[in-house]
Design an enzyme around this catalytic site. Structure first.
Site, PDB file in Angstrom:
ATOM      1  CB  ALA A  30      -0.935  35.038  23.561  1.00 22.25           C
ATOM      2  CB  SER A  31      -2.680  31.523  20.750  1.00 22.75           C
ATOM      3  OG  SER A  31      -1.309  31.181  20.839  1.00 22.75           O
ATOM      4  CG  MET A  32      -8.989  31.730  19.842  1.00 27.20           C
ATOM      5  SD  MET A  32      -9.928  30.208  20.104  1.00 27.20           S
ATOM      6  CE  MET A  32     -11.397  30.542  19.120  1.00 27.20           C
TER       7      MET A  32
END
Length: 450
Positions: free
Chosen positions: A265-267
């Protein structure tokens, strides 16, 4: 380098710190673990009552106190033989310890060797590991060999393998594998409350690890982050092949290496896409990723100003002064620069911006991904604009066809509209494992039907 001012992410839900979107988001991040053992609502409310907005020291003190209280409960329960209560309290103590160091990940200056970070990381890990024997799965601590370069000596990356208990395994006895990679600021102990706890209950083995620039690997081994994460996950997959063979030979457990998925998730969503370029990965879940970190990092800086800098008309020193002034006025920016200073080992804002250019999916990288991909965006993201990031990722996967790429773009917080699906872990797992079941041909039937 910050999210947009006046972000409306919390316009429709309760604010713990009115007007402070960053603190509200990070508080909700902690509270989101409550259904899965990482937080108790009363302990949570007591802690946030003692926190002053944009004050990392009151944040640290409040969560350290909560962690100590939970640890005492755990030790008392363990002494009485109440392993369930001990497990729950050790998990909370670990979660609160992680939180305690979060806002002061660096010192008051850009000192990437902050002496407070390593003890927090070690304590987070130690408390979590005290809970492992009492989880409702077979949780194992592993060391994964990793070579930073072809010619360097291997170091070990710490990891966990969560193997489903016999009653949760799939009927054919084979166990599909989900590789869960972290991102910029999470630790693998925190990841447990999202996909691992949900995965092993559904018959999946889930593997977490910390790589360069992450968690205790950064703080204890001094390994900094790298953009080509497929090199890291490639070595994890190499290790997995040997580990699975040993499990089969010694214990009769079958990790199904024909059904390996990756999630982040995200990065970590960016990292998952990088990992999915390896043909051994058969499905990818990229939750709220960025497409190009440079675009994210410079979106709130004048384009003309940035062009003057990259063209050599504005000096690095000027960039550093401008961003430094913003850091003085804005705690979130100060924190973000501190975080990137830590995981990249770079102390100059101008050098940080240049490093961001290396973290990109431009240039046709996603054409290397051939497995089915689930991509999500967050309509109320604290950081990433969905058109600039999610839709560009999805567009670059058009070679997969409509049947092998899936897009989920919720807008409201309760629907998964916050970054990394904070506040909606149950919902993201419903979506994620529904996707994986479909890709891997997992058929679930009600017990009454069997």
């Amino acid at each position: 380098m910050t999210g947009p001012p006046g972000n409306p992410a919390f316009a429709t839900i309760h604010e713990f710190f009115p007007g402070n979107t960053f603190y509200n988001f990070e508080c909700l991040r902690i509270l989101s673990t409550a259904p899965y053992g990482g937080c108790d609502p009363a302990e949570f409310l007591t802690a946030i009552a003692a926190i002053k907005p944009s004050d990392p020291e009151t944040w640290a003190t409040a969560w350290s106190h909560a962690a100590s209280q939970a640890e005492r409960i755990a030790e008392d329960a363990l002494a009485r033989g109440d392993t369930l209560a001990a497990r729950d309290a050790f998990l909370r103590a670990s979660s609160y310890t992680r939180a305690s160091g979060y806002m002061r990940i660096n010192g008051p200056t850009l000192d990437r060797h902050d002496p407070r970070a390593l003890p927090v990381a070690r304590k987070t890990q130690a408390l979590f590991r005290k809970a492992l024997p009492f989880l409702d799965c077979d949780a194992r601590i592993v060391d994964i060999p990793y070579r930073p370069t072809q010619y360097s000596k291997p170091v070990s990356l710490p990891g966990y393998v969560y193997i489903p208990s016999p009653q949760n395994r799939l009927p054919d006895g084979k166990i599909p594998v989900l590789l869960n990679t972290g991102g910029a600021d999470s630790v693998q102990e925190e990841l447990y409350y999202i996909h691992p706890q949900a995965g092993h209950a559904r018959g999946y083995a889930v593997i977490t690890f910390e790589g360069p620039g992450q968690g205790i690997v950064l703080r204890e081994k001094g390994l900094y982050m790298r953009p080509d994460w497929e090199v890291v996950t490639g070595q994890v997959l190499d290790w997995l092949e040997g580990y699975a063979a040993t499990l089969q030979q010694e214990e009769g457990l079958t990790l199904d290496l024909s059904r390996i998925a990756v999630v982040g998730a995200s990065m970590g969503g960016y990292y998952a896409l990088r990992a999915a370029s390896d043909p051994r990965i058969k499905a990818c879940l990229s939750i709220d990723p960025f497409y190009d970190m440079w675009d994210f990092g410079t979106r709130h800086i004048s384009g003309l100003f940035m062009a003057a800098w990259t063209g050599g008309w504005v000096s690095d020193a000027t960039i550093d002064r401008v961003i430094g002034a913003g850091m003085y006025l804005n705690f979130q920016l100060r924190w973000e620069v501190g975080v990137t200073t830590a995981f990249w080992g770079i102390e100059s804002p101008s050098r940080i911006l240049r490093e961001m250019k290396r973290y990109s999916l431009q240039g046709g990288f996603l054409a290397r991904v051939q497995c089915p991909v689930f991509v999500s965006g967050a309509g109320k993201s604290l950081y990433f604009d969905t058109e600039e990031h999610t839709m560009r990722v999805f567009g670059d996967l058009k070679h997969l066809g409509e049947r092998r790429r899936t897009l989920w773009m919720p807008s409201r917080p309760e629907e998964g509209g916050l970054q990394a699906k904070i506040g909606a872990f149950g919902l993201v797992n419903t979506k994620a494992f529904g996707f994986l079941d479909g890709v891997f041909g997992v058929k679930r039937v009600l017990e009454a039907e069997t």
